[in-house]
Design an enzyme around this catalytic site. Sequence first.
Site, PDB file in Angstrom:
ATOM      1  N   ARG A   1      55.556  20.768  23.604  1.00 61.78           N
ATOM      2  CA  ARG A   1      55.629  22.260  23.966  1.00 61.78           C
ATOM      3  C   ARG A   1      56.598  22.533  24.962  1.00 61.78           C
ATOM      4  O   ARG A   1      57.081  23.763  24.736  1.00 61.78           O
ATOM      5  CB  ARG A   1      54.217  22.520  25.018  1.00 61.78           C
ATOM      6  CG  ARG A   1      53.062  22.620  23.939  1.00 61.78           C
ATOM      7  CD  ARG A   1      51.889  23.188  25.386  1.00 61.78           C
ATOM      8  NE  ARG A   1      50.688  23.637  24.502  1.00 61.78           N
ATOM      9  CZ  ARG A   1      49.902  24.330  25.162  1.00 61.78           C
ATOM     10  NH1 ARG A   1      50.016  24.543  26.382  1.00 61.78           N
ATOM     11  NH2 ARG A   1      48.807  24.664  24.275  1.00 61.78           N
ATOM     12  N   VAL A   2      57.614  21.908  25.599  1.00 58.16           N
ATOM     13  CA  VAL A   2      58.822  22.262  26.143  1.00 58.16           C
ATOM     14  C   VAL A   2      59.889  21.528  25.705  1.00 58.16           C
ATOM     15  O   VAL A   2      59.803  20.283  25.791  1.00 58.16           O
ATOM     16  CB  VAL A   2      58.682  22.143  27.656  1.00 58.16           C
ATOM     17  CG1 VAL A   2      59.798  22.604  28.240  1.00 58.16           C
ATOM     18  CG2 VAL A   2      57.459  22.888  28.411  1.00 58.16           C
ATOM     19  N   LYS A   3      60.760  22.202  25.078  1.00 58.00           N
ATOM     20  CA  LYS A   3      61.862  21.433  24.366  1.00 58.00           C
ATOM     21  C   LYS A   3      63.050  22.253  24.758  1.00 58.00           C
ATOM     22  O   LYS A   3      64.108  21.533  25.303  1.00 58.00           O
ATOM     23  CB  LYS A   3      61.777  21.491  22.940  1.00 58.00           C
ATOM     24  CG  LYS A   3      60.903  20.827  22.348  1.00 58.00           C
ATOM     25  CD  LYS A   3      60.829  21.212  20.726  1.00 58.00           C
ATOM     26  CE  LYS A   3      59.457  20.511  20.066  1.00 58.00           C
ATOM     27  NZ  LYS A   3      59.590  20.656  18.554  1.00 58.00           N
TER      28      LYS A   3
ATOM     29  N   ASP B   1      54.355  30.040  18.930  1.00 58.93           N
ATOM     30  CA  ASP B   1      55.807  29.377  19.345  1.00 58.93           C
ATOM     31  C   ASP B   1      56.307  30.150  20.593  1.00 58.93           C
ATOM     32  O   ASP B   1      56.349  31.334  20.581  1.00 58.93           O
ATOM     33  CB  ASP B   1      57.046  29.619  18.132  1.00 58.93           C
ATOM     34  CG  ASP B   1      57.998  28.632  18.279  1.00 58.93           C
ATOM     35  OD1 ASP B   1      58.439  28.752  19.368  1.00 58.93           O
ATOM     36  OD2 ASP B   1      58.492  28.416  17.361  1.00 58.93           O
TER      37      ASP B   1
ATOM     38  N   LYS C   1      69.935  39.351  22.159  1.00 63.25           N
ATOM     39  CA  LYS C   1      70.629  40.323  23.398  1.00 63.25           C
ATOM     40  C   LYS C   1      72.099  40.138  23.406  1.00 63.25           C
ATOM     41  O   LYS C   1      72.714  40.949  23.850  1.00 63.25           O
ATOM     42  CB  LYS C   1      69.997  39.681  24.711  1.00 63.25           C
ATOM     43  CG  LYS C   1      70.398  40.438  25.927  1.00 63.25           C
ATOM     44  CD  LYS C   1      69.815  40.136  27.213  1.00 63.25           C
ATOM     45  CE  LYS C   1      70.446  41.056  28.365  1.00 63.25           C
ATOM     46  NZ  LYS C   1      69.610  40.421  29.669  1.00 63.25           N
TER      47      LYS C   1
ATOM     48  N   HIS D   1      48.241  63.253  -8.598  1.00 66.12           N
ATOM     49  CA  HIS D   1      48.182  63.893  -7.172  1.00 66.12           C
ATOM     50  C   HIS D   1      47.336  63.459  -6.304  1.00 66.12           C
ATOM     51  O   HIS D   1      46.570  63.937  -5.354  1.00 66.12           O
ATOM     52  CB  HIS D   1      48.253  65.363  -7.400  1.00 66.12           C
ATOM     53  CG  HIS D   1      49.657  65.940  -7.979  1.00 66.12           C
ATOM     54  ND1 HIS D   1      50.620  65.484  -7.853  1.00 66.12           N
ATOM     55  CD2 HIS D   1      49.376  66.950  -9.155  1.00 66.12           C
ATOM     56  CE1 HIS D   1      51.502  66.202  -8.753  1.00 66.12           C
ATOM     57  NE2 HIS D   1      50.883  66.997  -9.423  1.00 66.12           N
TER      58      HIS D   1
ATOM     59  N   ARG E   1      31.500  73.054  -1.816  1.00 64.22           N
ATOM     60  CA  ARG E   1      31.020  71.965  -2.948  1.00 64.22           C
ATOM     61  C   ARG E   1      30.597  72.810  -4.266  1.00 64.22           C
ATOM     62  O   ARG E   1      30.594  72.320  -5.333  1.00 64.22           O
ATOM     63  CB  ARG E   1      29.860  71.325  -2.270  1.00 64.22           C
ATOM     64  CG  ARG E   1      29.304  70.110  -2.877  1.00 64.22           C
ATOM     65  CD  ARG E   1      28.619  69.342  -1.936  1.00 64.22           C
ATOM     66  NE  ARG E   1      29.462  68.697  -1.030  1.00 64.22           N
ATOM     67  CZ  ARG E   1      30.334  67.988  -1.041  1.00 64.22           C
ATOM     68  NH1 ARG E   1      30.538  67.214  -2.017  1.00 64.22           N
ATOM     69  NH2 ARG E   1      30.822  67.626  -0.045  1.00 64.22           N
TER      70      ARG E   1
ATOM     71  N   ASP F   1      22.562  75.947  -4.112  1.00 60.52           N
ATOM     72  CA  ASP F   1      23.300  76.583  -5.154  1.00 60.52           C
ATOM     73  C   ASP F   1      24.142  75.692  -5.935  1.00 60.52           C
ATOM     74  O   ASP F   1      24.324  75.632  -7.034  1.00 60.52           O
ATOM     75  CB  ASP F   1      24.023  77.684  -4.573  1.00 60.52           C
ATOM     76  CG  ASP F   1      25.010  77.295  -3.220  1.00 60.52           C
ATOM     77  OD1 ASP F   1      24.794  76.115  -2.852  1.00 60.52           O
ATOM     78  OD2 ASP F   1      25.505  78.173  -2.926  1.00 60.52           O
TER      79      ASP F   1
END
Length: 527
Positions: free
Chosen positions: A73-75, A133, A145, A286, A448, A481
């Site tokens: 986990r820590v490299k 990661d 950066k 369209h 409608r 209608d």
Amino acid sequence: MAPTECVGRNRSIRRALVSVHDKSGLGELAHRLSEMNVEILSTGGTADAIRAEGIEVSDLSGMTGFRELLGGRVKSLHPAVHAAILARRDVPDDLSELDAHGIGAIDLLVVNFYPFGNRSPDAGVAETTELIDIGGPALVRAAAKNHVAVTVITSPEDYPELLQELATGGGTTGPEFRRRNAAKAFSLTSAYDAGIASWLWDLAEEECPPTIVVSARDGRKLAYGENPHQGAAHYTTVAGNHGIGAASQHCGKPLGYNNLLDADAALSLASEFDAERHAVCAIIKHGTPCGAAAGGTPAEAFEKAWSCDPISAFGGVIAFNCSLDEDTASMIADRFVEVVLAPGVSDGAVKAIQERRPGLRLLACPTIDPLAVSQQLRSVSGGLLVQDRDIGQFEPDAFSTVTGREPTEQQWADLEFAWKVAKHAKSNAVVLASSGAAVGIGAGQTSRVVAVEMAAINLLQHHLDASPLVAASDGFFPFVDGLEAIAAVGASAVIQPGGSRNDPEVISAANRLGLAMVFTGRRSFRH
């Protein structure tokens, strides 16, 4: 000299840190860097892979004085590593600190991440968490950066360009190259974090997260947008492994903004229908359907769909729910259309289009799972609207026949077809259908009744003998209608959501007119 004044300088690559999960192209990259006398630092499996190529590599632990911790986990999370990347090469105090601590600067960072985006949907929380990661993104952000001095590469796809840059620059990289790759790096970390955040919000069952991040890739400039004076581009979402995002173009002119919108609409409609039951062709113009039909073959479906409204179909976009064969492609090549897409395209179909209509855009494109849960995003001034995709299905057992007359078996089949087309037509929408084909489509209206009249005009122009005739409405009838107008053109069955306060009067009118009417209880507006 201030750091900002050094942006324009080429920078030599003397020391590189390489730590990758995806080891594609790693051997060639390491060989070429070694030939240029670049010192290579690495970790774990990456270092082993480089040594297997017979190339000298130094373990990062030799620089930090610490072995990997916590099972890997820590490299790389160590001040010496990040100082080597972040040191400003034109700030004397920074360089003095590096010298005081015996830290050599790192000029090139080659890193890619654990594939969180490729996680198995069945993986548990613990297993998925281990795919997050931490060290990789931290290294990439640091190098991006400090791109004034450091080159960062985050994908094997960029190795050839890096090597070409180094060859052309005599072992150096130019400022534009570094800046462009720094932008790629921050785009990658943003997308990576967005995927993790989305997963965690899903676990939290948060219906409306306070913040969402939209991530898309592979940006491609289009000739123009909806109109020639508008700029436009096409991006694929990180999850774009289906639909238009996974399309491959076989021939024709480049796709434009409007082509892509209509192609997506056509594919969405065609995908509503199961290819095992019948071939379906959808024609969009369209953004709304102007033809749709089912047939025993793609050719039959195409001819029926085209005859719905051949005037509007001119210049349209065509999609199939099944593979496109040579015969159907030859028929299409005799008409003017902009785009044709299908989940499969035969060699004969490609040849027919290329020979007879070389400008016609032909795409192989997987259909969309009509039940796949996803979200749709649309922009509004100063923000985004997000909604669940409309995955409502035709479910007769959940619907209610509200009239004394029940639909016949044939009417049920046509009601299903009309309902699915109406679901993809712009509101207000009314669709007339007969024998597995749309024969009148009225869409995009504020009334409608006018939508019915539009559908009726199309029917009377091209399908006077259509029988039996049914109708579908994407919203309820607020007054009698609209229903009376449908009966006047000969429809004998109607499907609509119901839900109007005037439903009793509308039902009474349907019984008086001899109509079978079904309420779905579900509206399908499309704006």
